[in-house]
Write an enzyme that holds these catalytic residues in place. Structure first.
Site, PDB file in Angstrom:
ATOM      1  CB  CYS A   1      12.140  80.888  27.874  1.00 60.40           C
ATOM      2  SG  CYS A   1      11.765  79.234  28.491  1.00 60.40           S
TER       3      CYS A   1
ATOM      4  CG  HIS B   1      16.914  80.376  27.919  1.00 61.28           C
ATOM      5  ND1 HIS B   1      16.334  81.381  28.632  1.00 61.28           N
ATOM      6  CD2 HIS B   1      16.061  79.335  27.993  1.00 61.28           C
ATOM      7  CE1 HIS B   1      15.187  80.953  29.147  1.00 61.28           C
ATOM      8  NE2 HIS B   1      14.994  79.715  28.769  1.00 61.28           N
TER       9      HIS B   1
HETATM   10  N1  GLN Z   1       8.724  78.241  33.450  1.00 58.48           N
HETATM   11  C1  GLN Z   1       8.732  77.873  32.102  1.00 58.48           C
HETATM   12  C2  GLN Z   1       8.748  76.382  31.836  1.00 58.48           C
HETATM   13  O1  GLN Z   1       9.360  75.635  32.578  1.00 58.48           O
HETATM   14  C3  GLN Z   1       9.879  78.582  31.384  1.00 58.48           C
HETATM   15  C4  GLN Z   1      11.214  78.303  31.991  1.00 58.48           C
HETATM   16  C5  GLN Z   1      12.286  79.113  31.361  1.00 58.48           C
HETATM   17  O2  GLN Z   1      12.161  80.336  31.153  1.00 58.48           O
HETATM   18  N2  GLN Z   1      13.377  78.440  31.067  1.00 58.48           N
HETATM   19  O3  GLN Z   1       8.120  75.985  30.893  1.00 58.48           O
END
Ligand code: GLN
Length: 247
Positions: A97, A200
């Site tokens: 992510c 995740h």
């Molecule tokens: N900050 C990133 C987004 O919102 C990834 C968030 C995350 O790792 N869930 O796109």
């Protein structure tokens, strides 16, 4: 199994650990222990140099935009050359992510643009529209790897791959990289060992065959070479999910 040790370096383990993504490391550790394979874990935070030859697998978990901003410049400067050298010798770089978003050219957040580490040809930007959020399943075409992965995604950034770059998989259910082109994650680098995903959960407890694929690839052996473990429950969960989805 030969006398081998899986040497893992977790990048920014405190800042990049959303949704308990550090749990992916526990899966590597446990499955190595059950097989009698050694396991070494080190961490590298902001300002820490890394040795490209000292680790078989580099890991970056997910992170909020503000935590990514703290890591992005360090990744693209202090750690850039070492990570390119590591990918160049076939080490695995596995990013989830927020980590995936930093693997490419950059991440555009309104006025600000965070630099990427440039290991793969992709770019990420925040766009108008809802967060891409929910359960996700993808189909893979990974030699010796699982056919599908199941997980959870929650991201505002949309990721677009360059024309020559391949996603990790194709979306069966969910949104994937940008909710539009059906791709999820990335698999690139000189040896196809730079892997990114939006999934995740943490991902690996639900997808143990993928944990094994990453482990085997990092150790430079075929996945079938790893001694089998009892994954009956995981296999049953995947079979039930596939049945419910009509696959
Ligand atoms: N900050 C990133 C987004 O919102 C990834 C968030 C995350 O790792 N869930 O796109």
């Amino acid at each position: 199994m030969p006398d081998r040790t899986l040497r893992v370096c977790a990048l920014y383990p405190d800042l990049m650990n959303i949704y308990a993504d550090r749990g992916n490391l526990t899966v590597f550790e446990r499955r190595c222990a059950w097989r009698g394979i050694g396991f070494e874990l080190s961490g590298a935070g902001i300002g820490d140099a890394i040795d490209p030859g000292a680790h078989d697998l580099f890991y970056i978990g997910g992170g909020q935009d503000r935590d990514q901003a703290l890591c992005a410049r360090d990744l693209a400067s202090v750690k850039r050359d070492a990570l390119h050298a590591a990918a160049g010798r076939g080490a695995v770089v596995f990013a989830v992510c927020g980590g995936l978003q930093l693997l490419g050219h950059g991440y555009e957040l309104g006025e600000e643009r965070l630099p990427g580490v440039g290991l793969v040809d992709l770019d990420t930007r925040r766009e108008e529209g809802p967060r891409l959020l929910g359960n996700i399943a993808i189909a893979l075409d990974l030699p010796g790897g699982p056919e599908r992965l199941a997980g959870f995604e929650n991201h505002a950034g949309r990721t677009y791959l360059g024309a020559g770059e391949a996603p990790l998989g194709r979306v069966i259910r969910g949104n994937g990289n940008n909710g539009a082109d059906g791709g999820e994650g990335v698999r690139g680098g000189p040896h196809g060992t730079v892997i990114g995903t939006y999934m995740h959960g943490p991902l690996l407890p639900k997808n143990t065959a993928f944990a094994d694929w990453l482990t085997a690839t990092a150790l430079g052996v075929a996945p079938g070479y790893l001694p089998a473990l009892d994954d009956e429950l995981e296999a049953a969960a995947h079979a039930e999910a596939a049945r419910a989805a009509g696959l």
